[in-house]
Structure formats: structure tokens, C-alpha cells
Design an enzyme around this catalytic site. Structure first.
Site, PDB file in Angstrom:
ATOM      1  N   SER A 152     -11.364  -4.202  -1.294  1.00  0.00           N
ATOM      2  CA  SER A 152     -12.098  -3.108  -0.653  1.00  0.00           C
ATOM      3  C   SER A 152     -12.790  -2.265  -1.714  1.00  0.00           C
ATOM      4  O   SER A 152     -12.191  -1.932  -2.733  1.00  0.00           O
ATOM      5  CB  SER A 152     -11.106  -2.256   0.137  1.00  0.00           C
ATOM      6  OG  SER A 152     -11.719  -1.052   0.513  1.00  0.00           O
TER       7      SER A 152
ATOM      8  N   GLN B  59      -5.002  -3.128  -2.992  1.00  0.00           N
ATOM      9  CA  GLN B  59      -4.393  -2.166  -3.927  1.00  0.00           C
ATOM     10  C   GLN B  59      -4.172  -2.766  -5.324  1.00  0.00           C
ATOM     11  O   GLN B  59      -3.569  -2.123  -6.173  1.00  0.00           O
ATOM     12  CB  GLN B  59      -3.038  -1.671  -3.386  1.00  0.00           C
ATOM     13  CG  GLN B  59      -3.103  -0.978  -2.048  1.00  0.00           C
ATOM     14  CD  GLN B  59      -3.737   0.409  -2.114  1.00  0.00           C
ATOM     15  OE1 GLN B  59      -4.038   0.929  -3.195  1.00  0.00           O
ATOM     16  NE2 GLN B  59      -3.969   1.001  -0.945  1.00  0.00           N
TER      17      GLN B  59
ATOM     18  N   CYS C  29       1.577   8.304   8.931  1.00  0.00           N
ATOM     19  CA  CYS C  29       1.405   8.165  10.373  1.00  0.00           C
ATOM     20  C   CYS C  29       0.061   7.484  10.542  1.00  0.00           C
ATOM     21  O   CYS C  29      -0.851   7.720   9.774  1.00  0.00           O
ATOM     22  CB  CYS C  29       1.309   9.522  11.052  1.00  0.00           C
ATOM     23  SG  CYS C  29       2.600  10.643  10.568  1.00  0.00           S
TER      24      CYS C  29
ATOM     25  N   THR D 284     -27.240  -8.135   8.740  1.00  0.00           N
ATOM     26  CA  THR D 284     -28.048  -7.939   7.535  1.00  0.00           C
ATOM     27  C   THR D 284     -27.163  -7.438   6.400  1.00  0.00           C
ATOM     28  O   THR D 284     -26.343  -6.544   6.597  1.00  0.00           O
ATOM     29  CB  THR D 284     -29.159  -6.904   7.825  1.00  0.00           C
ATOM     30  OG1 THR D 284     -29.978  -7.430   8.851  1.00  0.00           O
ATOM     31  CG2 THR D 284     -29.980  -6.616   6.590  1.00  0.00           C
TER      32      THR D 284
ATOM     33  N   HIS E 238     -13.885   0.917  -1.728  1.00  0.00           N
ATOM     34  CA  HIS E 238     -13.573   2.338  -1.937  1.00  0.00           C
ATOM     35  C   HIS E 238     -12.213   2.572  -2.578  1.00  0.00           C
ATOM     36  O   HIS E 238     -11.884   3.690  -2.921  1.00  0.00           O
ATOM     37  CB  HIS E 238     -13.713   3.118  -0.628  1.00  0.00           C
ATOM     38  CG  HIS E 238     -12.622   2.881   0.367  1.00  0.00           C
ATOM     39  ND1 HIS E 238     -11.577   3.757   0.529  1.00  0.00           N
ATOM     40  CD2 HIS E 238     -12.405   1.873   1.229  1.00  0.00           C
ATOM     41  CE1 HIS E 238     -10.774   3.297   1.479  1.00  0.00           C
ATOM     42  NE2 HIS E 238     -11.255   2.155   1.920  1.00  0.00           N
TER      43      HIS E 238
ATOM     44  N   ASN F  51       0.795  -1.231   0.000  1.00  0.00           N
ATOM     45  CA  ASN F  51       0.000   0.000   0.000  1.00  0.00           C
ATOM     46  C   ASN F  51       0.827   1.280   0.000  1.00  0.00           C
ATOM     47  O   ASN F  51       0.361   2.315  -0.421  1.00  0.00           O
ATOM     48  CB  ASN F  51      -0.982   0.010   1.183  1.00  0.00           C
ATOM     49  CG  ASN F  51      -0.279  -0.034   2.517  1.00  0.00           C
ATOM     50  OD1 ASN F  51       0.576  -0.887   2.742  1.00  0.00           O
ATOM     51  ND2 ASN F  51      -0.600   0.886   3.398  1.00  0.00           N
TER      52      ASN F  51
END
Lengths: 397, 398
Positions: free
Chosen positions: A199, A178, A334, A237, A201, A148
Site C-alpha cells: 500500500s 506493514q 475498533c 484508467t 500510504h 498490523n
């Protein structure tokens, strides 16, 4: 606005927004309900699963579990099959949702095996590591498909064949967050993988949805108990609109992989050459690439360029770019709760100063060559402006 | 039917004031009215020495929650209005004592009465006896004993002209003086642990505190400002009507960094902050500056450096934390609920501006010489002209 932090998250694709919005209005029923509008929602989810499986060439040997995102998928798989006492290993350069999960096992006397000593250019050096895995009877090896922060690639086919030959009891889990949409995933990939996470997003899909793909023969211990949805492994759900949105974004990402790759390579090359020429123009610009500069996608994702420029602090540069409406990532992020730089850059041998003095530019399919030029121009201005203040400060730690 | 409750609000320090007492009482009364505004069916009464609020029982807890943020309140109780009838008072007393009884062992209790209506037909000790003995009759077999000195449960009765109220608990308030009775001050807020605590102490002495923040977004991003706004919103719960003045400080910091002696930088930054603070305070009618400095805590907080900073402003500078140690300050920060926000990581002072060895004993003549090396008056004016004001009461997120 120029957004160059696509590895952090991506803007949603309008086509995906449309799918999600339509479903939010239409699919009001619980997909577990037995009346027809519930059954309709269930059918749509099943269709989405088929769509995902077909887009990613996932064979019937593997199952899908929808999660809240990449972090949950990583936690679910690793804890689900290894907690508390199965021997695990990792390179040590993975996302915290992998490293922290494995380190959590240490509390129960099960220290994960770190293979950082076998790290080569941000990847696992298989020829040296595999005998160690075998000797330690490691049951699960966790790696990033694409790192990443660096964009370096662990090729699943190469990893799988080396493990199969040299440490057959070791299963492989890849964090693929990624990778999807930037690298091709062939159907042959899956037979070597016990688990893989995605993922929404990171691929122009919705935030709050992720996916775990895993070998159906494995029995995962549930981490969330409840109404026994999703084979009882992950209760709760199902979020129909997010699942339909995820399916759409995966399909678009896969369909466009070739086009995206070509585009990203162009931007990647342009950025790297731009930085190089900047460093020859500016004698004070002490450029050091942390990611690889090769366009061989089996080694390096063309979506990420990570570079250091000691002595100027990355975060200050980031804010100067922000003033110009250019958004980039820190080379060594960070975490949300600490100001210490992450261990990835120091893990590949950079000093703490080099880690702090770095940026990660992560490219997306919406970025343009003009945007890269603007970035280079503003970066140079900010750098020249800031250099005198940092010059002679020596190490910043 | 909705039951009624009567909140009894006590103040101690105001009670000591002489002829100004009415002014302080009004101030507290207005502040209480302000915090309880928006709640329907709340009625106020001001008998001598306290403020009483009648409210439906459903709102009593919410009222109590809000009163806990009002400086000037010594303590308050949620009382039950009753008829001045011993049977009725005892029945209610039994209901209040019962839940505290233990399965085994004694529970010490007593009844205390205050009688402002001197026409009532019994004296306070007589009322204590009448009510207490009835409660004892009902509960003595279950371990209830009378113990006036070491009571674990105290049933208190206040008999006034027109109403009788019974209660079993006093919640301590934050004491001090009501905000507004002392005037306005301007507090230098940094985002750390100390300055919010210093601001709170001034509110508790009756000041309305406005905040000033020296921002450096080009170098540090917006994280620092967001944090300061979050902190000032927490603090504003104790006073309302506070404002935050956000001063763009980067040009001044860059000028000092580029033109002045590195060891003096920190004190020079602070001298500029004080100067701007004082000008701003004058402009918005604040009578003093407030800082979170604590003697010797960091290099800029030595006696010499504090003196070298204070001398640039002809205005009182209050430092409520000057004699406190860090642990005391942290304990107070936790109490006023600013601590968790203060320790959130946010860029505070970027390493690019900090000298490696800041001077601990600055000399004013040398600081003044440094200040001839850049146009501080112009930069200060520019920073003041570009200051942004954020009203903390407005719902808008800053």
C-alpha cells in the site's frame, strides 16, 4: 505534533509529493490513448513498473497490478484465485481486508480454515500447522508478512520452505502492507509466493494506490470489469501520478531499509526500556507487552510496540495524549463501524479488558528519541491522572 | 421558452388562528422566502388561505424539495398555470392522466374544482363536468373511468381572480406551526437518537431551537462533537439560524466522579447540565429547555430522577418524547433523517464516569449533600465562560 501512528498511515515524503505533483500537471493524457502524449504516460507507467520490480527484486515470473490500496489488492488476489470453492486458510490475526474476504466465502459454503490454534507469539507455528494444511488440501494460505497490530513477522522464506516440503499444493499469499521499508525482501522470496500486497500510504506514498504482485502463471478472475486495462484483470484508467508516486515511495523505502531499520530499532529499544522503567517506577502501571520485545527482525518489526495496562482504558489515554498533540493508535483498533475491539489481541490470548486497555505505538523514520521521551513523559502523567478513576472498576465489559 | 409552474402551498393549523392569523401567515411566508432564497426567478403571491410561488419549470422540483423541510406547510402542489378555457384544461388533464393508465384494467379518476373567483361563468360542479367529460372522451377507451369517492388520479383545478392553476398531486408537508412564531428554546443534544427527535418536535410547534452540547474531549475525543454538529446541521434544515453551544464539561464530570456518591453521579451530571442549560437559555433569550427524555428508558429517566433534575431549574423543561416508546422514536428519527447519524459509533459516556449501579430513585437531600462536596458554582461559571458558539448557517465547518 508527535505522530506515533505510522502503521495507520504515514505523512507523504516531500520527494514523493514532488513526483506526484509534477505528474498531475504534466501527464494529462489517458495512458490508454494512442497519440503521443498518451503513449508518453504509458511509457512513464512502464518505467515505474520497472523501477518497482528492480527495487523489490521481483523476477519476471511475477506480474504487477495497481489497485486502489492494500485492501483492494488483498480482495483481488484472494477472490481472483479462490472464489468461490477453493479451500483457504488463515491464521486469524490478519487485517480485516484478508479475514473478511475469506469469511465472505462462507456464504457459499466454503468456510476458511482458521489456524488460530497454531498461533505462537502472533506468528504461525509452522511445524504444527503445515500437516493440517496438507490434510485439509488447502489451496491458499493467507498471512500477514508483518501483523498490523502486533508487528509480529511471518518470515516468507521459512513459511515457503515449510509449505513446499509439507503441503506442496498450498499456495502462499502475504499481506505485505506493514513490511516494505522495514524488512528486507530478498530476490529468493518471490519464488515461494503466489501473491503479495503493498500500500502506498504506509510507506510515505500517496493514499489511494496499492499494488498486487502475483505469480504470472495464475489466472486471476477480474473483480472490476471494464476497459480491460492491466491484462484485463483490473479495469479502470490508470492513475499515472499515483503510480509514479508509488514507485518513488517504494524505491525510497527499499533504498533506506537498512538505515530505517537501524533507526527504528533504536526508537523501539528506547520505548520498550522506557516503558519498563516506568512500570518499575509506577507500582500501579501494570505493563504487559503484546508485541515481542526482541530486536530480531525475523520475529518482530521494530516499527510496532503494542502494550496493555489494565485497568485504564486505551481510548481515554489516547484522548489525553491527543490533548498534548501526541497521536497514537489503539492497541486493539475498533473498526469504523463497531466499538468492539478487534480480535487480534484476544486471538493471542489477552482478555477483553487487556485488549481495551492497550495502545499501539507505531514508529516511523521521521520520529526521534526526543519524541519517544515526550511520549513516555505524557503517558506517565496521563496514566497517573487516570488510574484512580479506573482502579477497582474491575472488568470494563 | 421556459414553461412556468405555480407552487400552491397550503397551511392548515394557521387557518384556525383568529386575530393572530396574519402574524402566523407572515411568519410562514418569511420562512418560505428564506428557504427559496438563492433561486432566481421565483415570485411570491399571497391570495387568501395560501401562498403561491411562480417559478420556471426547471426550478419547480428544487423548490418542492426545499418546501418539504418547512414546518407549518400542510401540503403543496406543483401546478400548471392555464387559461380558464375548458379545451386547454382538458388537454393538460389528458397529458397528466395518460402516464397512469394501465395496459389492462381500469383507472379511476375525477376532476375537482375550487373556484375562488365567484364571477367565473360556471360553478365548480359544472367545471368538473366540462373538463372531466372531455378527458373521458379522449381516454375512456383506454380504461379511464370516473369514480369520485375512490379516485386514483385526481385532477384539481383552482380558479382564482386572475389565474387558473391545474395540478394532479398533493405532497404532504410536515404540518405544525412555522418556526419562529412560538419563540426560542434550548435543546440538550447528546448525539443519541432521542434528543434530535425531541428538537424536531419543538420546531414543528413553531420554536426556533438552539442546541447545547456538553463536551468532554480530553476523555472522549472530538468524535462526539463532530457527530452533534452533523446532527444539528441536519435539524437546522427545518428552521435555519440555529446555533450550537459547546460547553466543556470534563472538569465538572471529574469533580463529581471524584467527590460524590457513585450511585448519584448520573443524576448529578444531569443537574449540572440543566443548571448550565437554564443559565445559557436565559442569556440567549430562550424560554424553555428541551430534552429527549422518555419515561423509564434508562436509569436517569425514572419519575424520581426526572423530578430530582427538574427541580434545579426555574424554567419550563419540555420533553416531547416522554410518552413514546423507542420504536416510535426511531421511526420518527428515520423520517427526519437523523437516525443514520445518531447510530454512528461515537464515544458517548465513558465507562470511567459511569457508576456500575446508578440510582433509579435519587433523593434530593442526598444529591444536595453530594453537591456540597465540590465547588459547583465556580466550575459552572468556568464552563459557561469557556463555552464555544457555533453558528449553523455559516458555511464554516465546526
Amino acid at each position: 505534533m508527535i505522530y506515533l501512528d505510522n502503521a495507520a498511515t504515514t505523512p507523504m515524503d516531500p520527494e514523493v509529493i514532488e513526483v506526484v505533483e509534477e505528474s498531475m500537471r504534466r501527464d494529462i493524457a489517458n495512458s490508454g490513448a494512442v497519440y503521443k502524449i498518451g503513449l508518453d504516460a504509458k511509457k512513464r507507467i512502464e518505467k515505474a513498473e520497472e523501477e518497482i520490480a528492480s527495487a523489490l527484486n521481483i523476477p519476471s515470473t511475477h506480474s504487477l497490478i495497481f489497485t486502489s490500496g492494500g485492501s483492494e489488492a488483498n480482495n483481488l488476489f484472494i477472490k481472483g484465485i479462490c472464489f468461490p470453492d477453493k479451500k483457504t486458510a488463515f491464521l486469524g490475526l490478519e487485517h480485516p481486508s484478508v479475514t473478511a474476504t475469506l469469511n465472505y466465502f462462507s456464504q457459499f459454503g466454503n468456510e476458511p480454515l482458521s489456524l488460530l490454534g497454531f498461533q505462537k507469539e502472533g506468528r504461525l507455528d509452522l511445524s504444527e500447522a503445515v500437516p493440517v494444511l496438507n490434510k485439509n488440501r488447502v489451496r491458499l494460505l493467507c498471512l500477514s508478512h508483518v501483523n498490523n497490530e502486533l508487528g509480529t513477522v511471518n518470515d516468507p522464506l521459512l513459511v515457503a520452505s515449510a509449505i513446499k516440503a509439507g503441503s506442496p499444493q498450498t499456495r502462499i499469499f502475504l499481506d505485505g502492507v506493514q513490511a516494505v521499508g522495514k524488512l528486507f525482501i530478498s530476490s529468493g522470496t518471490w519464488s515461494g509466493l503466489a501473491g503479495y500486497s503493498i500500500s502506498g500510504h504506509k510507506i510515505y506514498g500517496p493514499k489511494g494506490i496499492g499494488l498486487l504482485i502475483y505469480d504470472s502463471r495464475l489466472k486471476l478472475a477480474p473483480q472490476i470489469h471494464g476497459g480491460k486495462q492491466q491484462h484485463g484483470v483490473r479495469s479502470g484508467t490508470l492513475p499515472t501520478p499515483l503510480i509514479l508516486g508509488l514507485a518513488k515511495s517504494i524505491r525510497l523505502a527499499v533504498e533506506r531499509t537498512e538505515e530505517t531499520q537501524t533507526h527504528l530499532k533504536k526508537l523501539f529499544h528506547h520505548l520498550i526500556e522506557g516503558l519498563k522503567s516506568l512500570s518499575s517506577r509506577l507500582p500501579t502501571f501494570n505493563l504487559k507487552f503484546n508485541s515481542l520485545t526482541t530486536d530480531d527482525v525475523s520475529l518482530q518489526s521494530p516499527a510496532i510496540v503494542n502494550f496493555s495496562f489494565a485497568p485504564v482504558e486505551g481510548e481515554v489515554l489516547l484522548h489525553h495524549l491527543e490533548e498534548q498533540n501526541i497521536f497514537v493508535g489503539l492497541g486493539s483498533a475498533c473498526s469504523a463501524h463497531s466499538k468492539e475491539p478487534s480480535k487480534i489481541l484476544t486471538g493471542i490470548g489477552r482478555t477483553v479488558e487487556e485488549s481495551r486497555c492497550s495502545l499501539r505505538i507505531s514508529l516511523g523514520r521521521q520520529n526521534t528519541i526526543n519524541e519517544i521521551d515526550r511520549f513516555l513523559e505524557e503517558f506517565a502523567k496521563a496514566y497517573e491522572n487516570l488510574y484512580p478513576a479506573f482502579k477497582g472498576k474491575g472488568t470494563l465489559d | 421558452m421556459t414553461e412556468l409552474r405555480t407552487l400552491l402551498i397550503r397551511y392548515d393549523e394557521i387557518g384556525l388562528k383568529g386575530r393572530n392569523r396574519k402574524f402566523f401567515e407572515n411568519c410562514l411566508y418569511n420562512n418560505i422566502k428564506q428557504v427559496l432564497s438563492g433561486l432566481d426567478d421565483v415570485r411570491f403571491r399571497i391570495p387568501r388561505g395560501r401562498i403561491m410561488v411562480d417559478t420556471p419549470s426547471s426550478l419547480a422540483d428544487e423548490c418542492a424539495r426545499r418546501l418539504a423541510f418547512v414546518p407549518g406547510i400542510a401540503s403543496f402542489s406543483i401546478g400548471y398555470p392555464v387559461n380558464p378555457d375548458f379545451e386547454e384544461m382538458a388537454a393538460l388533464g389528458i397529458k397528466l392522466v395518460e402516464p397512469s393508465l394501465r395496459a389492462e384494467g381500469e383507472l379511476k379518476f375525477c376532476v375537482r374544482t375550487q373556484r375562488t373567483d365567484k364571477n367565473f361563468h360556471k360553478t365548480s360542479p359544472e367545471i368538473n363536468f366540462e373538463v372531466g367529460s372531455r378527458i373521458m372522451t379522449a381516454l375512456s377507451e383506454r380504461g379511464l373511468v370516473v369514480n369520485i369517492k375512490q379516485a386514483e388520479v385526481v385532477i384539481e383545478i383552482e380558479i382564482g381572480r386572475g389565474e387558473t392553476v391545474l395540478f394532479d398531486h398533493r405532497t404532504p408537508g410536515i404540518r405544525g406551526l412555522p418556526v419562529g412564531c412560538s419563540g426560542n428554546v434550548l435543546s440538550l443534544l447528546s448525539g443519541g437518537i432521542d434528543s434530535p427527535v425531541a428538537s424536531f418536535y419543538m420546531m414543528r410547534r413553531g420554536c426556533r431551537v438552539h442546541f447545547i452540547f456538553f463536551d468532554n474531549q480530553p476523555f472522549l475525543g472530538r468524535g462526539g462533537l463532530d457527530k452533534v454538529l452533523k446532527l444539528s446541521r441536519i435539524l437546522n434544515r427545518y428552521q435555519s439560524r440555529g446555533r450550537v453551544y459547546v460547553v466543556p464539561f470534563q472538569d465538572i464530570q471529574v469533580a463529581i466522579r471524584d467527590h460524590c456518591t457513585p450511585e448519584n453521579r448520573v443524576v448529578l451530571y444531569r443537574r449540572m447540565m440543566y443548571r448550565i442549560g437554564q443559565k445559557m437559555a436565559q442569556k440567549i433569550k430562550c424560554l424553555a429547555l428541551v430534552t429527549g427524555e422518555s419515561l423509564g428508558q434508562v436509569a436517569s429517566q425514572t419519575l424520581e430522577n426526572l423530578a430530582a433534575v427538574s427541580c434545579v431549574v426555574p424554567m419550563s423543561v419540555f420533553r416531547p418524547l416522554i410518552g413514546m416508546d423507542k420504536q416510535e422514536i426511531i421511526a420518527q428519527a428515520r423520517k427526519i433523517e437523523t437516525y443514520e447519524t445518531s447510530i454512528e459509533p461515537a464515544p458517548d459516556c465513558c465507562s470511567v464516569f459511569m457508576p456500575s449501579r446508578p440510582a433509579t430513585k435519587s433523593r434530593v437531600d442526598r444529591l444536595e449533600r453530594d453537591e456540597t462536596r465540590f465547588q459547583w458554582e465556580d466550575l459552572m461559571q468556568e464552563a459557561m465562560d469557556n463555552t464555544e458558539v457555533i453558528d449553523l448557517d455559516s458555511a464554516k465547518e465546526g
